[in-house]
Design a protein around this motif. Structure first.
Motif, PDB file in Angstrom:
ATOM      1  N   SER A 116       0.839  -1.194   0.000  1.00 12.29           N
ATOM      2  CA  SER A 116       0.000   0.000   0.000  1.00 12.29           C
ATOM      3  C   SER A 116       0.875   1.246   0.000  1.00 12.29           C
ATOM      4  CB  SER A 116      -0.944   0.021   1.203  1.00 12.29           C
ATOM      5  OG  SER A 116      -0.226   0.213   2.402  1.00 12.29           O
ATOM      6  N   ALA A 135       3.955   7.303   2.997  1.00 14.70           N
ATOM      7  CA  ALA A 135       4.041   6.057   3.764  1.00 14.70           C
ATOM      8  C   ALA A 135       3.783   4.877   2.840  1.00 14.70           C
ATOM      9  CB  ALA A 135       3.031   6.057   4.912  1.00 14.70           C
ATOM     10  N   THR A 156       3.616   0.406   2.909  1.00 15.84           N
ATOM     11  CA  THR A 156       3.729  -0.881   3.578  1.00 15.84           C
ATOM     12  C   THR A 156       4.449  -1.836   2.635  1.00 15.84           C
ATOM     13  OG1 THR A 156       1.709  -0.532   4.855  1.00 15.84           O
ATOM     14  CG2 THR A 156       2.477  -2.798   4.618  1.00 15.84           C
ATOM     15  N   GLU A 196       6.255  -7.869   7.013  1.00 15.22           N
ATOM     16  CA  GLU A 196       5.589  -6.645   6.590  1.00 15.22           C
ATOM     17  C   GLU A 196       5.998  -5.475   7.479  1.00 15.22           C
ATOM     18  OE1 GLU A 196       1.496  -6.915   4.987  1.00 15.22           O
ATOM     19  OE2 GLU A 196       0.979  -5.603   6.669  1.00 15.22           O
ATOM     20  N   THR A 232       5.768  -1.063   7.708  1.00 12.98           N
ATOM     21  CA  THR A 232       5.233   0.194   7.187  1.00 12.98           C
ATOM     22  C   THR A 232       6.198   1.307   7.536  1.00 12.98           C
ATOM     23  OG1 THR A 232       2.925  -0.532   7.371  1.00 12.98           O
ATOM     24  CG2 THR A 232       3.341   1.852   7.270  1.00 12.98           C
ATOM     25  N   GLU A 245       7.109   5.332   7.190  1.00 17.08           N
ATOM     26  CA  GLU A 245       6.462   6.618   6.967  1.00 17.08           C
ATOM     27  C   GLU A 245       7.469   7.744   7.201  1.00 17.08           C
ATOM     28  OE1 GLU A 245       3.114   9.290   9.272  1.00 17.08           O
ATOM     29  OE2 GLU A 245       2.550   7.230   8.695  1.00 17.08           O
ATOM     30  N   ASN A 260       6.346   1.011  11.381  1.00 15.45           N
ATOM     31  CA  ASN A 260       5.202   0.390  12.062  1.00 15.45           C
ATOM     32  C   ASN A 260       4.670   1.266  13.194  1.00 15.45           C
ATOM     33  OD1 ASN A 260       5.345  -1.758  10.332  1.00 15.45           O
ATOM     34  ND2 ASN A 260       6.271  -3.172  11.797  1.00 15.45           N
TER      35      ASN A 260
END
Length: 399
Positions: free
Chosen positions: A5, A71, A73, A80, A82, A84, A98
Motif C-alpha cells: 500500500s 508512507a 507498507t 511486513e 510500514t 512513513e 510500524n
C-alpha cells in the motif's frame, strides 16, 4: 519485495491518496503534469530519502501546505513493515516504522529498495559528472543508513569548509591572528572532510566494482554487436585508490591520501576560494570499447548504456538478496522498438513493476496488468490536485 500500500498526504500534487497495491504490473496513465510521476517519486523517495527530480525536499510539499507525508507498507520475504516519512520545510524530517518513531530519518533507508528508470537516465551517460555521482550514491544508499549518514556528514563539512575558503584569501593577506585562525580551522575541516570523504569514496568504489560485471552483461544482451562495456571510478585523489581485484576499498588508505592532497593543495584552494579535492569532484567513467562513452557513444548506444546501468542495478540488488521494486517512469516513450521490447521482457521477470505513461499506447503490448487513470481536478478554492479516476481492478481509493 513488493509494496502492498501507498499513502500520501500533501505530497506534490496529491492532497491525499490511499492506494492498495500487489505484485505484478501496475500502470499509471495520465497526461503530463497530472501527478502520475509524483506517485513513482514518493516510492523512490521512501527508498533512499532523496528525490530523483529535485535537490531539496521543500519542493515535495504541496503548495500552501507546511508538511507532506509519504508512507508505504512493504512486504519482504513474508515480513511486513510500514515506513512513513514526514517532510517539513526548514526542519528535519521525521520517520517511523510500524508507527514507532525512528531516532533519525535515515534509519528507515533500506526497508524499501527501488530501481527507477526515467527519461533523465540518458544524462548518466551524456551528462555532467554530478549525474553519475548521484547514480552511485543512490545505489550505495540502498545498502542502508551508514552510507546515507556518511554522505550527509560529508556534505555538511564540505559546506562549512567551502564557506571558509571563500573568505580565507583575504584573511591570509592580513596575516597575524586572522591567518593563524584560518589555518587552524582548515586543519579541523580537512581532517573531517578526509574521514567522511573516504567513506563516500570507498562506498562508491565498492558499488562500481560489484556493479560493473552486471552492467557489462546487460549491455551485451541489449547490444550484442557493440564493443564491451566497463566501469571505472575516477577519483581526484588519483589512481591509487581504485580497487584491485575483489578486495573492498581501503577506507583508511583513501582517508590518508585525501588528507595529504588537501594539505598539499591548500594554497591553490585558498587562492580560488573553492574546495578542489574530494568525492564531490569525482566521476564514473562508462567505457565503451575502452573509450569514455560521453562524447563517443551514439544516441542508441547511449540509451543502451543507460538501460544497462539500471538493469545491472536490479541484478546487483538481487544478488544481495533483495528483489527491488522496479519503477518505469515514462521511459517507453523515449525508446526505440528494440529497446522497448528488451525492457518489457525484463519487466516480466520482476516481482513488482510500476509504470507511468502519458497514454496507454506508450506501454508495449508485452506489459499487461492493472491500469490506473490519473487526472488533475480543480477545487472550489482555486487549487488543483491529482486524483485517481479509474482503476481497472478497483484496487485504489483517492481523496
Amino acid at each position: 519485495m513488493f509494496v502492498r500500500s501507498l499513502r500520501l498526504r500533501d505530497f506534490r500534487s496529491w492532497s491525499q491518496v490511499q492506494l492498495d497495491l500487489r505484485p505484478g504490473v501496475t500502470i499509471f496513465v495520465g497526461r503530463n503534469g497530472f501527478g502520475k510521476t509524483n506517485l513513482i517519486e514518493s516510492l523512490n523517495y521512501l527508498a533512499a530519502l532523496r528525490s530523483h527530480r529535485v535537490s531539496t525536499d521543500a519542493a515535495l510539499i504541496r503548495t500552501g501546505c507546511d508538511t507532506a507525508t509519504a508512507a508505504a507498507t512493504v512486504v519482504n520475504r513474508g515480513r511486513e513493515l510500514t515506513v512513513e516519512v514526514q517532510i517539513t520545510a526548514g526542519k528535519a524530517n521525521r520517520a517511523s516504522v510500524n508507527g514507532a518513531p525512528s531516532r533519525r530519518a535515515r534509519d528507515v533507508v533500506g526497508i524499501l529498495r527501488t530501481v527507477l528508470f526515467a527519461p533523465e537516465d540518458l544524462a548518466m551517460v551524456r551528462g555532467e559528472p554530478a549525474e553519475r555521482r548521484r547514480f552511485l550514491d543512490e545505489l550505495a544508499a540502498l545498502a542502508g543508513p551508514r552510507m546515507v549518514a556518511a554522505r550527509a556528514d560529508y556534505d555538511r563539512v564540505l559546506r562549512q569548509r567551502s564557506a571558509l575558503l571563500k573568505t580565507a584569501a583575504a584573511a591570509m593577506r592580513g596575516g597575524g591572528d586572522s591567518a593563524a585562525s584560518v589555518i587552524s580551522t582548515l586543519d579541523v575541516w580537512d581532517t573531517q572532510l578526509a574521514a567522511f570523504g573516504a567513506q563516500v569514496t570507498a562506498g562508491r568504489i565498492d558499488v562500481v566494482r560489484a556493479l560493473s560485471p552486471y552492467v557489462a552483461a546487460e549491455y551485451a544482451r541489449l547490444a550484442p554487436h557493440s564493443p564491451p562495456v566497463d566501469l571505472r571510478y575516477r577519483a581526484v585523489v588519483g589512481d591509487e585508490v581504485w580497487p584491485e581485484g575483489d578486495a573492498a576499498a581501503d577506507v583508511e588508505y583513501i582517508e590518508a591520501i585525501l588528507l595529504e592532497r588537501l594539505v598539499s593543495g591548500r594554497r591553490k584552494e585558498i587562492d580560488r576560494g573553492v574546495c578542489l579535492i574530494g568525492p564531490h569532484r569525482d566521476d564514473l567513467d562508462i567505457l565503451l570499447g575502452g573509450h569514455v562513452a560521453k562524447g563517443f557513444a551514439s544516441h542508441g548506444e547511449s540509451w543502451s548504456l543507460a538501460l544497462a546501468l539500471r538493469l545491472g542495478s536490479v541484478e546487483l540488488l538481487r544478488a544481495d538478496g533483495a528483489e527491488p521494486v522496479v519503477l518505469l517512469d515514462d521511459v517507453f516513450a523515449e525508446l526505440d522498438a528494440k529497446r522497448r521490447i528488451a525492457l518489457a521482457a525484463f519487466a516480466e521477470s520482476v516481482e513488482q513493476v510500476m509504470v507511468t505513461a502519458a497514454v496507454a499506447e506508450d506501454v508495449p503490448e508485452g506489459i499487461s496488468g492493472r491500469r490506473v487513470s490519473v487526472e488533475m481536478i480543480d477545487d472550489p478554492d482555486g487549487s488543483r490536485r491529482s486524483q485517481i479516476v479509474a482503476d481497472t481492478n478497483a484496487g485504489g481509493e483517492s481523496g
